[in-house]
Design a protein around this motif. Structure first.
Motif, PDB file in Angstrom:
ATOM      1  N   GLU A  80     -12.307  15.281 -45.270  1.00  0.00           N
ATOM      2  CA  GLU A  80     -13.634  15.899 -45.128  1.00  0.00           C
ATOM      3  C   GLU A  80     -14.768  14.935 -45.465  1.00  0.00           C
ATOM      4  OE1 GLU A  80     -13.224  19.303 -47.615  1.00  0.00           O
ATOM      5  OE2 GLU A  80     -12.229  20.523 -46.070  1.00  0.00           O
ATOM      6  N   ASN A  81     -14.424  13.781 -46.079  1.00  0.00           N
ATOM      7  CA  ASN A  81     -15.465  12.838 -46.496  1.00  0.00           C
ATOM      8  C   ASN A  81     -15.385  11.482 -45.794  1.00  0.00           C
ATOM      9  OD1 ASN A  81     -17.070  14.090 -48.952  1.00  0.00           O
ATOM     10  ND2 ASN A  81     -14.945  14.724 -49.179  1.00  0.00           N
ATOM     11  N   PHE A  82     -14.567  11.398 -44.714  1.00  0.00           N
ATOM     12  CA  PHE A  82     -14.561  10.182 -43.909  1.00  0.00           C
ATOM     13  C   PHE A  82     -15.956   9.928 -43.351  1.00  0.00           C
ATOM     14  CE2 PHE A  82      -9.841  10.658 -42.568  1.00  0.00           C
ATOM     15  CZ  PHE A  82      -9.448   9.900 -43.661  1.00  0.00           C
ATOM     16  N   ARG A  83     -16.346   8.666 -43.269  1.00  0.00           N
ATOM     17  CA  ARG A  83     -17.631   8.313 -42.667  1.00  0.00           C
ATOM     18  C   ARG A  83     -17.461   7.816 -41.242  1.00  0.00           C
ATOM     19  NH1 ARG A  83     -21.792   5.572 -46.926  1.00  0.00           N
ATOM     20  NH2 ARG A  83     -21.783   7.252 -48.462  1.00  0.00           N
ATOM     21  N   PHE A  84     -16.231   7.821 -40.762  1.00  0.00           N
ATOM     22  CA  PHE A  84     -15.965   7.308 -39.410  1.00  0.00           C
ATOM     23  C   PHE A  84     -15.361   8.407 -38.537  1.00  0.00           C
ATOM     24  CE2 PHE A  84     -12.348   6.370 -42.152  1.00  0.00           C
ATOM     25  CZ  PHE A  84     -11.291   6.917 -41.444  1.00  0.00           C
ATOM     26  N   GLN A  85     -15.442   8.197 -37.232  1.00  0.00           N
ATOM     27  CA  GLN A  85     -14.827   9.104 -36.260  1.00  0.00           C
ATOM     28  C   GLN A  85     -13.630   8.402 -35.635  1.00  0.00           C
ATOM     29  OE1 GLN A  85     -15.599  12.299 -35.194  1.00  0.00           O
ATOM     30  NE2 GLN A  85     -17.053  12.422 -36.887  1.00  0.00           N
ATOM     31  N   LEU A  86     -12.520   9.120 -35.523  1.00  0.00           N
ATOM     32  CA  LEU A  86     -11.356   8.541 -34.860  1.00  0.00           C
ATOM     33  C   LEU A  86     -11.611   8.448 -33.357  1.00  0.00           C
ATOM     34  CD1 LEU A  86      -8.452  10.342 -36.729  1.00  0.00           C
ATOM     35  CD2 LEU A  86      -9.192   7.987 -37.006  1.00  0.00           C
ATOM     36  N   LYS A  87     -11.167   7.342 -32.776  1.00  0.00           N
ATOM     37  CA  LYS A  87     -11.326   7.155 -31.338  1.00  0.00           C
ATOM     38  C   LYS A  87     -10.158   7.782 -30.596  1.00  0.00           C
ATOM     39  CE  LYS A  87     -13.769   2.803 -32.176  1.00  0.00           C
ATOM     40  NZ  LYS A  87     -13.526   2.721 -33.620  1.00  0.00           N
ATOM     41  N   GLU A  88     -10.381   8.086 -29.333  1.00  0.00           N
ATOM     42  CA  GLU A  88      -9.421   8.853 -28.532  1.00  0.00           C
ATOM     43  C   GLU A  88      -8.037   8.216 -28.489  1.00  0.00           C
ATOM     44  OE1 GLU A  88      -8.996  10.549 -23.949  1.00  0.00           O
ATOM     45  OE2 GLU A  88     -10.885   9.676 -24.632  1.00  0.00           O
ATOM     46  N   ASN A  89      -7.966   6.884 -28.425  1.00  0.00           N
ATOM     47  CA  ASN A  89      -6.673   6.217 -28.240  1.00  0.00           C
ATOM     48  C   ASN A  89      -6.022   5.771 -29.549  1.00  0.00           C
ATOM     49  OD1 ASN A  89      -8.590   4.278 -28.789  1.00  0.00           O
ATOM     50  ND2 ASN A  89      -7.714   2.730 -27.435  1.00  0.00           N
ATOM     51  N   GLN A  90      -6.642   6.064 -30.691  1.00  0.00           N
ATOM     52  CA  GLN A  90      -6.058   5.644 -31.962  1.00  0.00           C
ATOM     53  C   GLN A  90      -4.896   6.554 -32.365  1.00  0.00           C
ATOM     54  OE1 GLN A  90      -9.739   5.608 -34.305  1.00  0.00           O
ATOM     55  NE2 GLN A  90      -9.578   3.381 -34.518  1.00  0.00           N
ATOM     56  N   MET A  91      -3.827   5.935 -32.880  1.00  0.00           N
ATOM     57  CA  MET A  91      -2.671   6.682 -33.364  1.00  0.00           C
ATOM     58  C   MET A  91      -2.789   6.878 -34.868  1.00  0.00           C
ATOM     59  SD  MET A  91      -0.246   7.335 -31.031  1.00  0.00           S
ATOM     60  CE  MET A  91       1.229   7.380 -32.033  1.00  0.00           C
ATOM     61  N   VAL A  92      -2.301   8.022 -35.339  1.00  0.00           N
ATOM     62  CA  VAL A  92      -2.274   8.309 -36.772  1.00  0.00           C
ATOM     63  C   VAL A  92      -0.826   8.475 -37.209  1.00  0.00           C
ATOM     64  CG1 VAL A  92      -2.871  10.000 -38.559  1.00  0.00           C
ATOM     65  CG2 VAL A  92      -4.556   9.388 -36.809  1.00  0.00           C
ATOM     66  N   LEU A  93      -0.451   7.762 -38.259  1.00  0.00           N
ATOM     67  CA  LEU A  93       0.874   7.912 -38.857  1.00  0.00           C
ATOM     68  C   LEU A  93       0.688   8.381 -40.296  1.00  0.00           C
ATOM     69  CD1 LEU A  93       3.965   7.525 -39.076  1.00  0.00           C
ATOM     70  CD2 LEU A  93       3.524   5.110 -39.632  1.00  0.00           C
ATOM     71  N   SER A  94       1.150   9.596 -40.584  1.00  0.00           N
ATOM     72  CA  SER A  94       1.044  10.136 -41.937  1.00  0.00           C
ATOM     73  C   SER A  94       2.351   9.904 -42.679  1.00  0.00           C
ATOM     74  CB  SER A  94       0.758  11.640 -41.892  1.00  0.00           C
ATOM     75  OG  SER A  94       1.010  12.219 -43.165  1.00  0.00           O
ATOM     76  N   ILE A  95       2.251   9.380 -43.905  1.00  0.00           N
ATOM     77  CA  ILE A  95       3.441   9.282 -44.760  1.00  0.00           C
ATOM     78  C   ILE A  95       3.248  10.144 -46.017  1.00  0.00           C
ATOM     79  CG2 ILE A  95       4.214   7.058 -43.868  1.00  0.00           C
ATOM     80  CD1 ILE A  95       2.996   5.715 -46.324  1.00  0.00           C
TER      81      ILE A  95
END
Length: 267
Positions: A80-95
Motif C-alpha cells: 500500500e506504500n509503494f511509490r512505483f507502478q508495476l509495468k505490464e510486462n514485469q513478472m512478480v515472484l513471491s517467496i
C-alpha cells in the motif's frame, strides 16, 4: 535479465548470491531494496556492484522480475506504500509464506504473479522450493523462473496452489524440526557424560550418514529402522519409548499446526 529484490533479508540475499554465483544475472542488473537503511553498509560489502535502495527511494522500478521477500505480516503495508507502478510486462515472484496469488494480484494490481516457497538451505544451494503460478503466465516465462529457483537447489512445480501451504509446513519450516531433534540428541549425549563438542560431532555425523543411507538405499524407512533395531537391543528400547510417548504423532501434529498458521497468514 534485471532483477529487483523487495526485502533484502536472509532469503532475498541468499537468492541474490545464487543468481550471481551461477551467472544468471550480472551484478549491475541486481537491485536490492531494504526497509532498513542501517543494513546498507553490510549489503554493499557483499554486493559492491549492485544497486541498493530503501523502499522510500524507489519511484520507478527498472526490472524484468521483482522478487517479493518481505515478511508476510508486512506485505499489505509495503504494497500500500509503494511509490512505483508495476509495468505490464514485469513478472512478480513471491517467496512469502501463506500469501496467496489472488491477494498479491489484488494488492499490487498486477496479474503476472508466481508464488514460491523455498527453505533456508538455499543459503548453500541445497534448498528445495515448491512453486505455482497465476493463469496467463507462459511456459517460457515459467522456465526462466525455474532456472533461477534451481540455482538455489531443486524446485517442484505444483498445479494446486493450496499445496503450497503444506510445502511451507513440510519443507519451508522443515529444517527447524531437524535442528530441534538434533539439539535434543546432543543434550542427551551431554547428560550421559559426553563433552558437548564431541556430542555434536557424533550427532552431526550420524545425521549425515543416515541421510546418505536413505538416499542410496532401495530399502524403505521401516526396513532401514529394522536394520538398526535388533530385537531386545538398545535401539528397540529407544523406539519403544518414542512410541509410548506418541512422538511420531506429536511431530505430525506440529507440522499440521505449521500448515494451519500458513493458511492464517493470508488473512
Amino acid at each position: 535479465m534485471k532483477i529487483a529484490i523487495l526485502g533484502a533479508g536472509n532469503m532475498g540475499l541468499s537468492f541474490s548470491k545464487s543468481f550471481l554465483k551461477y551467472e544468471l544475472i550480472k551484478p549491475e542488473n541486481l537491485h536490492l531494496i531494504t526497509r532498513n537503511q542501517s543494513k546498507f553498509s553490510k549489503i554493499s560489502e557483499e554486493f559492491p556492484k549492485s544497486k541498493i535502495s530503501t523502499f522510500d527511494e524507489v519511484k520507478d522500478l527498472d526490472a524484468d522480475l521483482i522478487i517479493i521477500a518481505v515478511k508476510p505480516q508486512d506485505f499489505q503495508h509495503v504494497a500500500e506504500n509503494f511509490r512505483f507502478q508495476l509495468k505490464e510486462n514485469q513478472m512478480v515472484l513471491s517467496i512469502m509464506a501463506g500469501i496467496k496469488i489472488e491477494k498479491i494480484q489484488k494488492l499490487l494490481n498486477h496479474p503476472l504473479v508466481v508464488r514460491a516457497m523455498p527453505n533456508s538451505p538455499t543459503l548453500l544451494g541445497m534448498g528445495i522450493t515448491g512453486y505455482t503460478s497465476a493463469e496467463g503466465i507462459s511456459f517460457s516465462q515459467l522456465i526462466n523462473i525455474e532456472r533461477l529457483l534451481n540455482s538455489t537447489g531443486r524446485s517442484v512445480y505444483l498445479e494446486n496452489e493450496e499445496l503450497l501451504d503444506s510445502v511451507t509446513a513440510l519443507s519451508g519450516s522443515g529444517p527447524a524440526y531437524f535442528y530441534y531433534i538434533i539439539d535434543a540428541m546432543i543434550k542427551a549425549g551431554v547428560e550421559m557424560g559426553i563433552e558437548e563438542n564431541l556430542s555434536q560431532l557424533f550427532v552431526k555425523q550420524t545425521m549425515l550418514g543416515a541421510y546418505h543411507l536413505i538416499n542410496n538405499s532401495d530399502k524403505s524407512l521401516e526396513e532401514l529402522i529394522k536394520d538398526v533395531a535388533s530385537k531386545g537391543g538398545t535401539t528397540e528400547a529407544a523406539l519403544k519409548s518414542f512410541n509410548e510417548n506418541n512422538l511420531k504423532e506429536i511431530l505430525k501434529g506440529g507440522i499440521l499446526s505449521a500448515e494451519k498458521r500458513a493458511k492464517e497468514l493470508n488473512g
